[in-house]
Scaffold this motif. Structure first.
Motif, short mmCIF file in Angstrom:
data_model
loop_
_atom_site.label_atom_id
_atom_site.label_comp_id
_atom_site.label_asym_id
_atom_site.label_seq_id
_atom_site.Cartn_x
_atom_site.Cartn_y
_atom_site.Cartn_z
N ASN A 97 -133.62 -43.20 131.68
CA ASN A 97 -134.15 -41.99 131.77
C ASN A 97 -133.20 -40.89 131.54
O ASN A 97 -131.99 -41.11 132.04
N ILE A 98 -133.38 -39.75 130.77
CA ILE A 98 -132.36 -38.66 130.69
C ILE A 98 -133.11 -37.62 131.36
O ILE A 98 -134.10 -36.99 131.11
N THR A 99 -132.02 -37.18 132.27
CA THR A 99 -132.49 -36.01 133.40
C THR A 99 -131.75 -34.74 132.86
O THR A 99 -130.94 -34.69 132.10
N ILE A 100 -132.09 -33.55 133.47
CA ILE A 100 -131.32 -32.43 133.09
C ILE A 100 -129.94 -32.48 133.39
O ILE A 100 -129.29 -32.10 132.67
N GLU A 101 -129.78 -33.15 134.66
CA GLU A 101 -128.45 -33.39 135.25
C GLU A 101 -127.54 -34.15 134.26
O GLU A 101 -126.48 -33.81 134.08
N ASN A 102 -128.23 -35.13 133.50
CA ASN A 102 -127.37 -36.07 132.35
C ASN A 102 -127.22 -34.99 131.19
O ASN A 102 -125.93 -35.19 130.86
N MET A 103 -128.16 -34.19 130.77
CA MET A 103 -127.72 -33.69 129.70
C MET A 103 -126.78 -32.35 130.06
O MET A 103 -125.76 -32.04 129.20
N VAL A 104 -126.97 -31.72 131.17
CA VAL A 104 -126.04 -30.60 131.72
C VAL A 104 -124.48 -31.45 131.85
O VAL A 104 -123.59 -30.80 131.36
N GLU A 105 -124.23 -32.81 132.39
CA GLU A 105 -123.12 -33.09 132.52
C GLU A 105 -122.41 -33.38 131.04
O GLU A 105 -121.15 -33.26 130.93
N VAL A 106 -123.27 -33.80 130.05
CA VAL A 106 -122.68 -33.98 128.76
C VAL A 106 -122.37 -32.68 128.26
O VAL A 106 -121.38 -32.89 127.67
N ALA A 107 -123.03 -31.53 128.45
CA ALA A 107 -122.65 -30.45 127.91
C ALA A 107 -121.26 -30.00 128.52
O ALA A 107 -120.53 -29.47 127.79
N ARG A 108 -121.16 -30.14 129.87
CA ARG A 108 -119.96 -29.79 130.53
C ARG A 108 -118.88 -30.77 130.03
O ARG A 108 -117.86 -30.06 129.90
N GLN A 109 -118.92 -31.86 129.64
CA GLN A 109 -117.95 -32.78 129.21
C GLN A 109 -117.40 -32.11 127.91
O GLN A 109 -116.32 -32.21 127.34
N LEU A 110 -118.36 -31.56 127.16
CA LEU A 110 -118.08 -30.82 125.76
C LEU A 110 -117.37 -29.59 126.03
O LEU A 110 -117.42 -28.83 124.99
N GLY A 111 -117.05 -29.13 127.26
CA GLY A 111 -116.78 -27.57 127.43
C GLY A 111 -117.58 -26.60 127.66
O GLY A 111 -117.12 -25.54 127.70
N GLU A 112 -118.59 -26.93 128.05
CA GLU A 112 -119.87 -25.65 127.99
C GLU A 112 -120.03 -25.40 129.30
O GLU A 112 -119.85 -26.49 130.20
N ASN A 113 -120.35 -24.14 129.68
CA ASN A 113 -120.74 -23.60 131.16
C ASN A 113 -121.93 -24.19 131.17
O ASN A 113 -122.94 -23.81 130.69
N PRO A 114 -122.03 -25.22 132.37
CA PRO A 114 -123.35 -25.86 132.82
C PRO A 114 -124.61 -24.65 133.05
O PRO A 114 -125.73 -24.77 132.75
N ASP A 115 -124.16 -23.48 133.70
CA ASP A 115 -125.22 -22.38 133.82
C ASP A 115 -125.76 -21.87 132.62
O ASP A 115 -126.61 -21.25 132.83
N ASP A 116 -125.05 -21.84 131.66
CA ASP A 116 -125.25 -21.32 130.44
C ASP A 116 -126.37 -22.12 129.62
O ASP A 116 -127.17 -21.56 128.67
N VAL A 117 -126.25 -23.34 129.75
CA VAL A 117 -127.13 -24.33 129.08
C VAL A 117 -128.37 -24.88 129.78
O VAL A 117 -129.30 -25.47 129.12
N ARG A 118 -128.46 -24.95 131.13
CA ARG A 118 -129.44 -25.59 132.00
C ARG A 118 -130.75 -25.14 131.53
O ARG A 118 -131.41 -26.07 131.48
N GLU A 119 -131.27 -23.83 131.52
CA GLU A 119 -132.61 -23.56 131.17
C GLU A 119 -133.01 -24.14 129.75
O GLU A 119 -134.06 -24.72 129.82
N ASN A 120 -131.99 -23.98 128.68
CA ASN A 120 -132.54 -24.63 127.37
C ASN A 120 -132.52 -25.92 127.62
O ASN A 120 -133.77 -26.77 126.86
N LEU A 121 -132.01 -26.68 128.12
CA LEU A 121 -131.99 -28.25 128.11
C LEU A 121 -133.26 -28.64 128.98
O LEU A 121 -133.81 -29.57 128.70
N ALA A 122 -133.51 -28.04 130.03
CA ALA A 122 -134.73 -28.06 130.84
C ALA A 122 -135.91 -27.90 130.00
O ALA A 122 -136.89 -28.65 130.31
N GLU A 123 -135.93 -26.95 129.12
CA GLU A 123 -137.13 -26.69 128.34
C GLU A 123 -137.20 -28.03 127.16
O GLU A 123 -138.23 -28.44 126.91
N TYR A 124 -136.12 -28.02 126.86
CA TYR A 124 -135.98 -29.31 125.76
C TYR A 124 -136.58 -30.57 126.34
O TYR A 124 -137.49 -31.19 125.86
#
Length: 150
Positions: A97-124
């Protein structure tokens, strides 16, 4: 050519990965966008794609450039296997399964601020999984195939 639904999802993917809301995707955002669409590319392929698609040579891809690129990529790739590879990239804990935490971690690894993307990723994830907080590989593939217009 992608269906109308596919074009809508391409637009949503563009907006999702335009982390800073600038209306353009840079190289790092492009890499993550392609992976989320089930398209696994080498770093050199990402650079080559950026150079090919970036018609105004500003080192970013605006939505019209992104849409044309995605239409070409979808038509030229064996996306089913690439979708599964992309899924495994996001399934960090290998649960199937892909969870929101998985996607947030990938975004963090790419240099993104998790707080900035969490809501959009959860909606996706919610949209892709029918309201759940995670998505399976088959749900991922179904969304990606819809985007391709199958």
């Amino acid at each position: 050519m992608p269906s109308v639904i596919g074009l809508t999802q391409i637009k949503e993917a563009f907006e999702l990965f335009d982390w800073d809301g600038s209306g353009a995707i840079d190289v790092e955002e492009l890499k993550l966008a392609m992976q989320s669409l089930g398209i696994v590319m080498t770093p050199q392929e990402i650079v080559d794609t950026m150079q090919k698609v970036d018609k105004d040579a500003n080192n970013t891809i605006e939505y019209p450039e992104f849409e044309l690129m995605m239409m070409e990529v979808f038509e030229s790739r064996d996306t089913k296997e690439e979708m599964k590879k992309a899924f495994s990239y996001f399934d960090l804990d290998k649960t199937g399964n892909i969870t929101i935490e998985n996607m947030v971690e990938v975004a963090r690894q790419l240099g993104e601020n998790p707080d900035d993307v969490r809501e959009n990723l959860a909606e996706y994830i919610s949209a892709a999984s029918g309201g759940n907080d995670c998505m399976t590989c088959s749900q991922w593939v179904a969304v990606m195939e819809t985007m391709k217009g199958k």
